[in-house]
Design an enzyme around this catalytic site. Structure first.
Site, PDB file in Angstrom:
ATOM      1  N   CYS A 184       6.863  -6.051   3.300  1.00 44.23           N
ATOM      2  CA  CYS A 184       5.990  -4.898   2.808  1.00 44.23           C
ATOM      3  C   CYS A 184       7.045  -3.618   2.177  1.00 44.23           C
ATOM      4  O   CYS A 184       6.594  -2.825   1.479  1.00 44.23           O
ATOM      5  CB  CYS A 184       5.004  -4.254   3.726  1.00 44.23           C
ATOM      6  SG  CYS A 184       3.768  -5.384   3.975  1.00 44.23           S
ATOM      7  N   HIS A 201      -2.350  -1.990  -1.730  1.00 44.74           N
ATOM      8  CA  HIS A 201      -1.056  -2.483  -1.435  1.00 44.74           C
ATOM      9  C   HIS A 201      -0.346  -3.769  -2.028  1.00 44.74           C
ATOM     10  O   HIS A 201      -0.450  -4.798  -1.403  1.00 44.74           O
ATOM     11  CB  HIS A 201      -1.063  -2.836  -0.222  1.00 44.74           C
ATOM     12  CG  HIS A 201       0.190  -2.921   0.806  1.00 44.74           C
ATOM     13  ND1 HIS A 201       1.252  -2.849   0.377  1.00 44.74           N
ATOM     14  CD2 HIS A 201       0.275  -3.642   1.939  1.00 44.74           C
ATOM     15  CE1 HIS A 201       2.296  -3.122   1.146  1.00 44.74           C
ATOM     16  NE2 HIS A 201       1.687  -3.623   2.315  1.00 44.74           N
ATOM     17  N   CYS A 251       5.934  -0.330   7.755  1.00 47.20           N
ATOM     18  CA  CYS A 251       6.017  -1.529   8.809  1.00 47.20           C
ATOM     19  C   CYS A 251       6.050  -2.690   7.908  1.00 47.20           C
ATOM     20  O   CYS A 251       5.808  -2.725   6.681  1.00 47.20           O
ATOM     21  CB  CYS A 251       4.927  -1.460   9.541  1.00 47.20           C
ATOM     22  SG  CYS A 251       3.193  -1.820   8.786  1.00 47.20           S
TER      23      CYS A 251
END
Length: 390
Positions: A91, A346, A376
């Site tokens: 990510c 996202h 994270c």
């Protein structure tokens, strides 16, 4: 050798589309290529002067395989002499691309570099191993399975985080509703307008229907309906579809330059880097590395939490920024002030670049000076970046 300072000259992004939604017809190479072209046109540089293009992308298979950054450069119509590379830090891939570009500038390897990110979760769905209840076995060799049978997907890990930090279902839902409210207010106030790349729903029709805003933001959040949703990853859990990030499509790109070179070429430095750190932590709970990477970034920069004007903490799950807020005592009015991935979406590889684009523009809009961003990443790593508006 003279000391070099990396600065952000410009930053743009596409609106974020819902999976199967407004951007789903765009091949990810063209989606990123369109964004790269917009960045170069807007900044006024010659694309041939770009020393490298570094792009984050997570799901590097099917349409996103074979170094998608290079395909995007060619799609953008850049000269064939412009190289490109694709990076994967899960990510945080888009944020890592920025760090690599800035570090290359500081080292003297680049004068001008583009850091970017892209993900089409419509065209390249998440593999089965990442879905709720999945067995992670196929990703790992027999020795790793034998040594770490406790490894799991991030969804179940979110429930471990919720329990360890005492984050209630009510707090998760309230934070998620606030993410939508803040993102909607930012959209209506035009806070995102200057950073959005003009783009149409149909990639083959430049005069067609424009996509004016992030598609996943809800105008009305029904609190009762949200509270009634069943947990996704455990029967007695707290994580639901509504308090998790959305699966999305999008791209973002930033122009990074040596400060002196930027000024020589008539470009305006807009922010400098105070810290770029990474950290690893528990690969089972997965999310706590943002705490360690943030401590490292504060130490490197010589700053305290109180010195930071704005915090951007990726909303992979609503519990992540709540954990961060609890640990560092961050006030509500400094944390994700324009919403985050719960509302905006996202698109994995592009989120880090999207967030930094948002952070830069919000520092400028609000007249604030220092922003911290942290993300994270799967299996217990994290990136933290601190920038200072010039």
């Amino acid at each position: 050798m003279k000391q070099r300072e990396a600065v952000i000259v410009d930053a743009v992004r596409t609106p974020v589309g819902k999976r199967g939604g407004a951007l789903s017809a765009w091949h990810p190479a063209d989606l990123l290529g369109h964004t790269l072209r917009a960045l170069v046109d807007r900044s006024g540089i010659d694309a041939g002067d770009v020393d490298d293009v570094i792009a984050g992308c997570v799901l590097q298979h099917e349409q996103q395989s074979s170094n998608i950054a290079r395909h995007a450069v060619l799609s953008a119509g850049f000269p064939e002499s412009v190289p490109a590379v694709t990076v994967d830090r899960q990510c945080g891939s888009g944020q890592q691309a920025v760090s690599f570009a800035a570090q290359g500038v500081m080292a003297g390897s680049y004068d001008l570099a583009i850091a970017a990110g892209v993900e089409s979760m419509s065209q390249v769905p998440m593999p089965a191993a990442f879905r709720p209840g999945a067995d992670l076995g196929p990703q790992y060799g027999p020795l790793e399975l034998e040594r770490r049978p406790d490894l799991m997907a991030q969804g179940p890990s979110s429930e471990l985080m919720n329990s360890r930090f005492g984050i209630s279902r009510e707090a998760l839902d309230a934070f998620s509703a606030r993410s939508h409210e803040r993102a909607l207010a930012a959209t209506r106030d035009g806070r995102f307008a200057d950073q959005l790349v003009p783009i149409t729903r149909d990639p083959h029709d430049p005069d067609g229907e424009r996509i004016p805003a992030d598609e996943g933001i809800r105008e009305h959040v029904d609190a009762a309906k949200m509270a009634g949703l069943a947990p996704v990853f455990a029967a007695d859990g707290r994580t639901t579809a509504a308090n998790s990030s959305q699966l999305s499509d999008g791209a973002a790109a930033l122009l990074i330059a040596d400060r002196e070179v930027a000024l020589e070429r008539g470009l305006r430095p807009r922010a400098r880097f105070r810290a770029m750190t990474v950290a690893g932590a528990d690969p089972v709970i997965q999310f706590t590395a943002i705490l360690e990477s943030t401590r490292k970034a504060l130490k490197v920069s010589g700053l305290e939490v109180e010195d930071i004007d704005l915090f951007e903490v990726n909303e992979a799950f609503a519990g992540v920024p709540l954990m961060f807020q609890q640990e560092f005592g961050v006030p509500d009015d400094k944390l994700n002030v324009n919403g985050g991935s719960v509302a905006i979406g996202h698109p994995l590889g592009s989120t880090g670049a999207r967030m930094l684009t948002d952070l830069l523009h919000e520092l400028e809009r609000s007249g604030k000076r220092i922003g911290l961003q942290t993300i994270c990443e799967a299996h217990g790593t994290a990136n933290t970046t601190i920038i200072e508006r010039i």
